[in-house]
Motif scaffolding. Structure first.
Motif, short mmCIF file in Angstrom:
data_model
loop_
_atom_site.label_atom_id
_atom_site.label_comp_id
_atom_site.label_asym_id
_atom_site.label_seq_id
_atom_site.Cartn_x
_atom_site.Cartn_y
_atom_site.Cartn_z
N GLU A 146 1.12 4.96 6.19
CA GLU A 146 -0.15 4.93 6.90
C GLU A 146 -1.31 5.11 5.94
O GLU A 146 -2.31 4.38 6.00
N VAL A 147 -1.19 6.08 5.02
CA VAL A 147 -2.27 6.32 4.06
C VAL A 147 -2.40 5.15 3.10
O VAL A 147 -3.52 4.75 2.74
N LEU A 148 -1.28 4.57 2.68
CA LEU A 148 -1.36 3.39 1.81
C LEU A 148 -2.12 2.27 2.49
O LEU A 148 -2.98 1.61 1.88
N ALA A 149 -1.80 2.01 3.75
CA ALA A 149 -2.45 0.92 4.48
C ALA A 149 -3.94 1.18 4.64
O ALA A 149 -4.76 0.26 4.50
N GLU A 150 -4.31 2.42 4.90
CA GLU A 150 -5.72 2.73 5.13
C GLU A 150 -6.52 2.80 3.84
O GLU A 150 -7.70 2.49 3.82
N SER A 151 -5.89 3.23 2.75
CA SER A 151 -6.61 3.41 1.49
C SER A 151 -6.63 2.15 0.63
O SER A 151 -7.50 1.98 -0.21
N GLY A 152 -5.64 1.28 0.83
CA GLY A 152 -5.54 0.11 -0.03
C GLY A 152 -4.94 0.39 -1.38
O GLY A 152 -4.94 -0.48 -2.26
N SER A 153 -4.41 1.60 -1.61
CA SER A 153 -3.74 1.89 -2.88
C SER A 153 -2.49 1.03 -3.00
O SER A 153 -1.78 0.83 -2.01
N PRO A 154 -2.19 0.53 -4.20
CA PRO A 154 -1.02 -0.35 -4.34
C PRO A 154 0.29 0.34 -4.01
O PRO A 154 1.17 -0.26 -3.38
N SER A 155 0.47 1.60 -4.45
CA SER A 155 1.75 2.26 -4.21
C SER A 155 1.57 3.77 -4.19
O SER A 155 0.56 4.31 -4.66
N ALA A 156 2.57 4.44 -3.63
CA ALA A 156 2.64 5.90 -3.65
C ALA A 156 4.09 6.30 -3.79
O ALA A 156 4.98 5.66 -3.23
N SER A 157 4.33 7.37 -4.53
CA SER A 157 5.67 7.92 -4.69
C SER A 157 5.59 9.43 -4.51
O SER A 157 4.66 10.07 -5.01
#
Length: 455
Positions: free
Chosen positions: A34-45
């Protein structure tokens, strides 16, 4: 506390917080996506430690955009200033060996430093030395794109007049950690990376650790991205070789950082006295403690001890948090610098995994009930009972139910007044933040529950 209040709090805590043994992996993954989609960050781990063990690893998105590389739990990210605690730990290991002390003057090991005969290793690790920070900017300035030696940095920022008299202020400074890294090399006779690998990474089986100073990470590890304004994602500039030494020099997987977090909670690598030193706040000449220990921020939040540090390089962010008494830790890495996606993920996961404090648990239950159009009037004082007319309750139900699940509850205040306790929070939903307040009488009755949109 009255029996009534205890029973109510227990019921709300059961609703609000998952059992310690049950990691809600699906919810964790949903929050990250959800946060990736809202922030537009390429990836999270992300790595989650619970009960002193790695309980969950998750990675989503793209480690690299062109050519595309999917992020996995094996993907390494630069951890930026989270590296500082490893430099501080290296000093402590040498102290355990009897080769130095935290109160040694830095000039004993590194020549020609300003006030090097008075400024100690503890001072530089506490960020109270007065040495000017060589990188206060949030971008890679022109000189920083070129290679730099340790002396280049020291000549520019630690062999110049102090920014303030030592131990009179706390000011974050990368420069002091360059000094500390040089001390490790001088005393150990090894490079900083070799020392840390032999004394920290190998014993803890942190097999994914590499250095992030001499060159950019290569595929399949994460590339770094940024935005200018609200523009498209762009490859971020890389700092020149030498600039990250000892202050931001490491890259690793969240799993590696999780193993380090566990070792701190268990005092399995550093001696208990050294862990205590690592997490002891600095103290100014005035006697005022700071919130910074040895490469770690230390605080008490909602009655819980927290050891934490963030890390920001060009195009990458890390958020690492440890709750030692709860045996919980979160490590979050994202490969962009233009937002706070890593902190949003960490905040929301902490909200999910940590038991709520008493008044926060009550507030969570009240918000959930109000969104469902109900309120337990047996818990209300006569004033609150009269306040919640059918129209008031209907308005709460209509407005709150439209917001979806509560994402976060941030405490904004608390006091006592009129014989009652008061607590205020920001209630964070998707796209909306409400102010919410709670007043309770000494016998556990609710005198006030109010909420409204926060501008």
């Amino acid at each position: 506390m009255r029996v009534f209040r205890n029973a109510f709090v227990s019921a709300v805590l059961a609703f609000a917080s998952p059992a310690v043994a049950e990691i809600p992996k699906a919810q964790i993954d949903a929050i990250i996506n959800e946060v990736l989609a809202e922030s537009g960050s390429p990836s999270a781990s992300v790595a989650v430690v619970q009960d002193g063990r790695i309980a969950h690893l998750a990675a989503f998105g793209q480690a690299r955009l062109d050519p595309p590389v999917v992020a996995t739990t094996e993907t390494r990210y630069g951890i930026a200033s989270v590296s500082k605690q490893f430099t501080a730990a290296s000093i402590l290991l040498l102290a355990d060996d009897g080769k130095l002390t935290l109160d040694d003057p830095v000039g004993r090991y590194v020549p020609n430093l300003t006030d090097g005969d008075r400024i100690t290793l503890r001072d530089v690790l506490n960020n109270v030395s007065g040495y000017t920070d060589y990188w206060p900017q949030d971008f890679v300035f022109a000189r920083m794109k070129l290679p730099a030696s340790r002396d280049d940095i020291l000549n520019g920022w630690a062999r110049t007049p102090l920014e303030f008299p030592t131990r009179t202020e706390y000011r974050y400074s990368n420069t002091g950690f360059v000094v500390a890294g040089m001390v490790v090399e001088k005393v150990s006779g090894q490079s900083l990376m070799d020392f840390q690998r032999r004394r920290i990474f190998d014993p803890l089986r942190m097999t994914g650790v590499t250095e992030n100073d001499s060159a950019p990470l290569k595929s399949p590890d994460a590339a770094n991205y940024t935005r200018y304004g609200a523009g498209a994602l762009r490859p971020a500039d890389k700092e020149g070789p030498g600039w990250l030494f000892a202050a931001a020099h490491l890259a690793m997987r969240p799993a590696d950082l999780a193993l380090w977090n566990i070792s701190l909670m268990d005092a399995s690598l550093l001696k208990p006295a050294s862990v205590a030193a690592l997490t002891q706040p600095g103290v100014l000449k005035s006697g005022q403690p700071t919130s910074y220990a040895l490469g770690l921020r230390v605080s008490v939040q909602d009655g819980r001890r927290v050891w934490s540090h963030g890390g920001a390089l060009s195009g990458v962010h890390t958020d690492n948090r440890i709750w030692p008494d709860e045996k919980l830790a979160l490590s979050v890495m994202v490969n962009t610098e233009d937002n706070q996606a890593q902190s949003v993920i960490a905040d929301r996961l902490a909200f999910l995994l940590l038991p709520s404090t008493e008044d926060a648990a009550i507030m969570r239950g009240l918000l959930a009930d109000a969104a469902a159009g109900r309120i337990d009037r047996s818990r209300l004082t006569p004033n609150a009972d009269a306040f919640f007319t059918p129209q008031v309750l209907a308005d709460y139900q209509t407005s709150l139910s439209a917001l979806g699940p509560l994402r976060l509850l941030r405490r904004t205040g608390g006091s006592k007044r009129g014989g009652m306790t008061y607590a205020s929070f920001d209630a964070v939903y998707a796209g909306k933040v409400l102010w919410v307040s709670l007043r309770m009488t000494p016998d556990g009755k609710i005198e006030q529950f109010m909420a409204g949109p926060k501008v």
